[in-house]
Design an enzyme around this catalytic site. Structure first.
Site, mmCIF file in Angstrom:
data_model
loop_
_atom_site.group_PDB
_atom_site.id
_atom_site.type_symbol
_atom_site.label_atom_id
_atom_site.label_comp_id
_atom_site.label_asym_id
_atom_site.label_seq_id
_atom_site.Cartn_x
_atom_site.Cartn_y
_atom_site.Cartn_z
ATOM 1 N N SER A 199 4.973 34.154 14.658
ATOM 2 C CA SER A 199 6.258 33.942 13.992
ATOM 3 C C SER A 199 6.154 32.728 13.061
ATOM 4 C CB SER A 199 7.360 33.792 15.042
ATOM 5 O OG SER A 199 8.628 33.953 14.481
ATOM 6 N N ASP A 256 7.993 45.466 13.988
ATOM 7 C CA ASP A 256 8.579 44.127 14.049
ATOM 8 C C ASP A 256 9.933 44.154 13.355
ATOM 9 O OD1 ASP A 256 9.225 41.450 13.908
ATOM 10 O OD2 ASP A 256 7.395 40.843 12.870
ATOM 11 N N HIS A 287 7.548 42.270 17.434
ATOM 12 C CA HIS A 287 7.266 40.933 16.915
ATOM 13 C C HIS A 287 6.455 40.087 17.893
ATOM 14 C CE1 HIS A 287 8.007 37.497 14.284
ATOM 15 N NE2 HIS A 287 8.421 36.783 15.329
#
Length: 459
Positions: free
Chosen positions: A276, A368, A402
């Protein structure tokens, strides 16, 4: 193998099955009525968290329906469960490694489904992500077999009845001999994990995302696989800034300096891994810090995001998002997929990775929902390709979300974000996401060993 509640011989077709004596786990009082000839086994009974196990039930009637359930608590005491429905074969056995689940949290053959599909037990906690705060203690997983095909409501009820068998399985984040060393070096705050032995070991900077704080479990697992890994906080921890408003490359240079000064770290280079926000940070580290020669970017952007990054001679602004494009579903969960601005429209935010003397591994979850990670990886690698660089790999994972973690971490579709103070959508389908985590982890270990175990020349 460790088994429980084995007080009568098995049925004849299991006569060739052998076991190693082990601890007998009895979860019931002496008056409990338990099916005496049913055995539940988990092999190995205790293992590292990135290792698979084999779950089997013996002593059932041929064709008997059974529900297998796993239960585990997080550091706050929140219970996570998973369950699956099986039907015993002609020998009265269920083997989760080779037999199909007929229902429950997953269907089909999913050997590690009970571990990888753990979800919060209670509806009011359904957007809770499993965090491991203390990796020195193992996860304790209680595996239970029940007669019949039971649903979640029945399994969570106090009236569920006595199980056929139950066993406790331990999943460790640290291998024997791994050292944990808290780090206060100049402005650097974090925790160093060292493998057992004299070394030296390849060094890695380990970064997470915009929730801040310090997460140690991935570094603990990296150390268990031969890396000196520094779990590095960069805000919302100790005396670091509370909010992610701005960052300075000098902080990360000090972290690299600390790692390379350690006598158990291979010189003169280190690697980095981040997910991230940590994903775009590791691209910046590999671009602006010459000693960082390998970067694993997990669902990160090719642009610097959210906060300004101060370099020695300039500042890279943070790519922002358009709040009007944030979607909120009926459960109040934020979908950020369309909200982030396109990095190509804001070239001043782009990280010039084409100038880096480093290698890159992009791990991409194609479902994601926190951002367009596949697009960002395409944009990054296109710039590398145009610059004539061949210093990158891309692994794309269909139906993965994600939060691509080390293997057998419970997949998380959505969870509460403590900075945003709302639940955020991460995406991914549990079975495919779990398969992605296994491949991504093995690829990461191979990539880091390849580029850090021995000094490399110019690309």
């Amino acid at each position: 193998m460790y088994k429980i509640l084995c007080t009568m011989p098995r049925i004849s077709c299991l006569a060739g099955h052998h076991s190693t004596p082990g601890v007998l786990y009895s979860m019931f009082s002496a008056t409990s009525q338990v099916t005496a000839n049913v055995e539940l086994s988990v092999e190995p009974i205790s293992c590292l968290h990135d290792e698979p196990v084999r779950i089997r039930v013996f002593g059932l009637s041929p064709g008997e329906d059974v529900t297998l359930q796993a239960f585990m608590e997080d550091y706050k005491g929140v219970g996570f469960i998973s369950y699956a429905h099986y039907r015993a074969n002609s020998c009265g056995m269920v083997d989760a490694a080779t037999m199909e689940s007929l229902g429950g949290h997953f269907k089909g053959i999913f050997p590690m489904g009970l571990i990888g599909s753990l979800l919060p037990a209670h509806t009011e906690q359904k957007f809770t992500r499993f965090f491991k705060k203390d990796p020195q203690n193992p996860n304790v997983v209680k595996v239970t077999a029940y007669k019949g095909h039971l649903g979640k409501e029945a399994l969570c009820s106090t009236d569920v009845g006595e199980p056929l068998a139950t066993i406790t399985h331990l999943r460790h984040y640290v291998a024997p001999g791994v050292q944990r060393i808290p780090v206060h070096y100049k402005k650097v705050r974090g925790c160093l994990f060292l493998p057992p032995g004299d070394g030296p070991f390849p060094g890695v900077i380990d970064l997470f995302g915009s929730a801040g704080g310090l997460l140690e479990y991935r570094s603990a697992q990296l150390a268990s696989r031969g890396f000196a890994s520094l779990a590095l906080a960069f805000f919302a921890y100790d005396d670091l800034p509370e909010y992610l408003e701005e960052l300075n490359i000098s902080y990360f240079e000090e972290a690299v300096e600390f790692l390379l000064k350690h006598d158990k770290v291979v010189k003169p280079h280190v690697g980095s891994i981040g997910v991230s926000k940590g994903g775009d940070l590791v691209l910046s580290l590999a671009t602006f810090i010459p000693e960082v020669k390998a970067a694993v970017c997990i669902n990160g952007s090719c642009a610097n995001t959210q906060s300004s990054l101060h370099l020695h001679d300039r500042t890279i602004p943070g790519l922002d998002f358009d709040i009007s494009k944030v979607k909120i579903d009926d459960d109040g969960v934020l979908d950020m997929y369309e909200a982030w601005e396109d990095p190509l429209d804001y070239p001043e935010t782009l990280i010039p990775i084409e100038k880096a003397d480093a290698h890159f591994l992009f791990l991409v979850g194609c479902e994601d929902r926190n951002g367009k990670s596949e697009t960002y990886a395409d944009q990054a690698t296109e710039r590398l390709r145009k610059a004539g660089r061949k210093n990158y790999e891309v692994h794309r994972y269909t139906h993965a979300g994600h939060l691509i973690e080390p293997p057998y971490s419970p997949s998380c579709y959505a969870s509460y974000h403590k900075v945003i103070r709302m639940s955020v959508l991460w995406g991914g389908e549990p079975m495919f996401h779990q398969m992605a985590q296994v491949h991504a982890w093995n690829s990461t270990l191979a990539f880091l060993h390849k580029h850090l175990s021995f000094p490399k020349g110019k690309l």
